[in-house]
Motif scaffolding. Structure first.
Motif, PDB file in Angstrom:
ATOM      1  N   ALA A 170       0.843  -1.199   0.000  1.00 50.32           N
ATOM      2  CA  ALA A 170       0.000   0.000   0.000  1.00 50.32           C
ATOM      3  C   ALA A 170       0.879   1.250   0.000  1.00 50.32           C
ATOM      4  O   ALA A 170       1.859   1.336   0.749  1.00 50.32           O
ATOM      5  N   MET A 209      -2.969  -3.891  -6.296  1.00 51.12           N
ATOM      6  CA  MET A 209      -3.680  -3.807  -5.025  1.00 51.12           C
ATOM      7  C   MET A 209      -4.776  -4.858  -4.998  1.00 51.12           C
ATOM      8  O   MET A 209      -5.880  -4.662  -5.492  1.00 51.12           O
ATOM      9  N   THR A 227      -6.745   1.714  -3.170  1.00 50.62           N
ATOM     10  CA  THR A 227      -6.274   0.941  -2.019  1.00 50.62           C
ATOM     11  C   THR A 227      -7.309   1.022  -0.894  1.00 50.62           C
ATOM     12  O   THR A 227      -7.617   0.029  -0.229  1.00 50.62           O
ATOM     13  N   GLY A 268      -8.651  -2.476  -1.402  1.00 49.58           N
ATOM     14  CA  GLY A 268      -7.665  -3.172  -0.558  1.00 49.58           C
ATOM     15  C   GLY A 268      -8.168  -3.248   0.876  1.00 49.58           C
ATOM     16  O   GLY A 268      -8.256  -4.319   1.476  1.00 49.58           O
ATOM     17  N   SER A 269      -8.519  -2.083   1.421  1.00 41.93           N
ATOM     18  CA  SER A 269      -9.065  -2.021   2.787  1.00 41.93           C
ATOM     19  C   SER A 269     -10.550  -2.351   2.789  1.00 41.93           C
ATOM     20  O   SER A 269     -11.090  -2.752   3.822  1.00 41.93           O
TER      21      SER A 269
HETATM   22  O1  LIG Z   1      -4.255  -1.847   5.994  1.00 44.89           O
HETATM   23  C1  LIG Z   1      -3.365  -1.869   5.157  1.00 44.89           C
HETATM   24  O2  LIG Z   1      -2.447  -1.041   5.176  1.00 44.89           O
HETATM   25  C2  LIG Z   1      -3.403  -2.902   4.051  1.00 44.89           C
HETATM   26  C3  LIG Z   1      -3.416  -2.269   2.691  1.00 44.89           C
HETATM   27  C4  LIG Z   1      -4.763  -2.588   2.115  1.00 44.89           C
HETATM   28  C5  LIG Z   1      -5.359  -3.506   3.077  1.00 44.89           C
HETATM   29  N1  LIG Z   1      -4.599  -3.698   4.094  1.00 44.89           N
END
Ligand code: A1CAB
Ligand code: NDP
Length: 274
Positions: free
Chosen positions: A99, A120, A170, A174-175
């Protein structure tokens, strides 16, 4: 395809990708090698579960690997690259899932004109259901981008994006799963408070979630349209939505995505300032 793929970092994300690749039969376990910083037990666990190769010898890990997947935390990128740098070759392709860290920063750290692809994914990669955004760095050829895309397709859907959009993506993808899980946790609390058994609650909440996801996927309707179809005037949904509106639920979600986007930005900047 490739003969060998090396994962530098053996945490949740490495496992999610490895699990997805193996389940989809994308490659054989013996083509995958994983290393980490020091946690031998973790490597052993991955070896036992997925029958992949493990090693702490970075030279061995890097030797003959066409693809190097960086799966350490952003704060460990400098040490992580320094450890593999002596064995890194310009013909190798780096795929980073870190990230906030740009393709430029990674290429500079290697000191080589090497192809870097930033991706990602998310933890749904574990079951082949990731939503993965991909962006190529300056030294990346079309062929290398295609290679990365086909690899990442083994863990779910992929889309190619501009690197400038990666911070927001992201946050969203991602999150994103963590934000949905948080909502599910709240549903479970509500079910418990209503005296519904855990088993029944889990089955109903999960299928409701799956149904919503499928509806979003297969219909062209805007989510607001789909919501309106559920909301009878003076009905149960309206009563619930009123509470969400009063607490500014949508704004809270927008702000949380913005905070995650900003953190991604900072993760990259922090390293560049060093
Ligand atoms: O929390 C985080 O930094 C990582 C990046 C995207 C998901 N988890
Ligand atoms: N978790 C998620 O949902 C997602 C994570 N990401 C990104 O994936 C990356 C990894 O996240 P996650 O898997 O959750 O992290 P974890 O903390 O679970 O794993 C990090 C791994 O990196 C290893 N490591 C640390 N330093 C080095 C080094 N110098 N050389 C080799 N390995 C090293 C650690 O080894 P040891 O245990 O020995 O210290 C550990 O195996 C992050 O950059 C994150 O931004 C991207 C999308 C989603």
């Amino acid at each position: 395809m490739f003969q060998k793929i090396a994962f530098i970092g053996a945490g949740s994300m490495a496992e999610a990708i490895i699990s997805g690749m193996i389940q989809k039969d994308y490659c054989k376990p013996e083509q995958i090698v994983v290393t980490n910083k020091s946690n031998q037990n973790r490597l052993k666990y991955l070896q036992d579960k997925y029958k992949i190769t493990i090693s702490q010898d970075k030279e061995q890990v890097m030797k003959g690997a066409e693809i190097i997947v960086l799966t350490m935390k952003p704060a460990d990128i400098v040490n992580g690259i320094n450890d593999i740098k002596p064995y890194l070759k310009e013909e190798q392709l780096i795929i980073s899932v870190l990230a906030g860290i740009s393709t430029d920063f990674i290429a500079k750290q290697t000191g080589k004109d090497i192809a870097v692809i930033r991706a990602m994914p998310n933890t749904s990669a574990m079951i082949g259901q990731s939503a993965t955004a991909i962006t190529p760095g300056v030294f990346t050829s079309k062929e290398q981008l295609g290679k990365a895309k086909s690899l990442l397709k083994a863990i779910g859907m992929t889309t190619i994006v501009n690197e400038d959009d990666m911070h927001a993506i992201t946050a969203l993808a991602g999150s994103g799963p963590a934000f949905y899980y948080y909502m599910v946790e709240a549903m479970e609390i509500a079910a418990e408070e209503a005296g519904i058994s855990e088993e029944t609650a889990k089955a109903l909440i999960t299928q409701t979630f799956v149904g919503v996801a499928e509806m979003l996927k297969v219909t062209d309707n805007h989510p607001a349209e789909l919501r309106k179809k559920i909301t009878s005037p003076g009905g149960t949904t309206q009563a619930g939505l009123e509470i969400l509106e009063q607490s500014n639920f949508q704004r809270v979600i927008v702000e949380s995505i913005k905070a995650a986007t900003e953190r991604s930005n900072q993760l990259g900047k922090k390293l560049q300032e060093k």
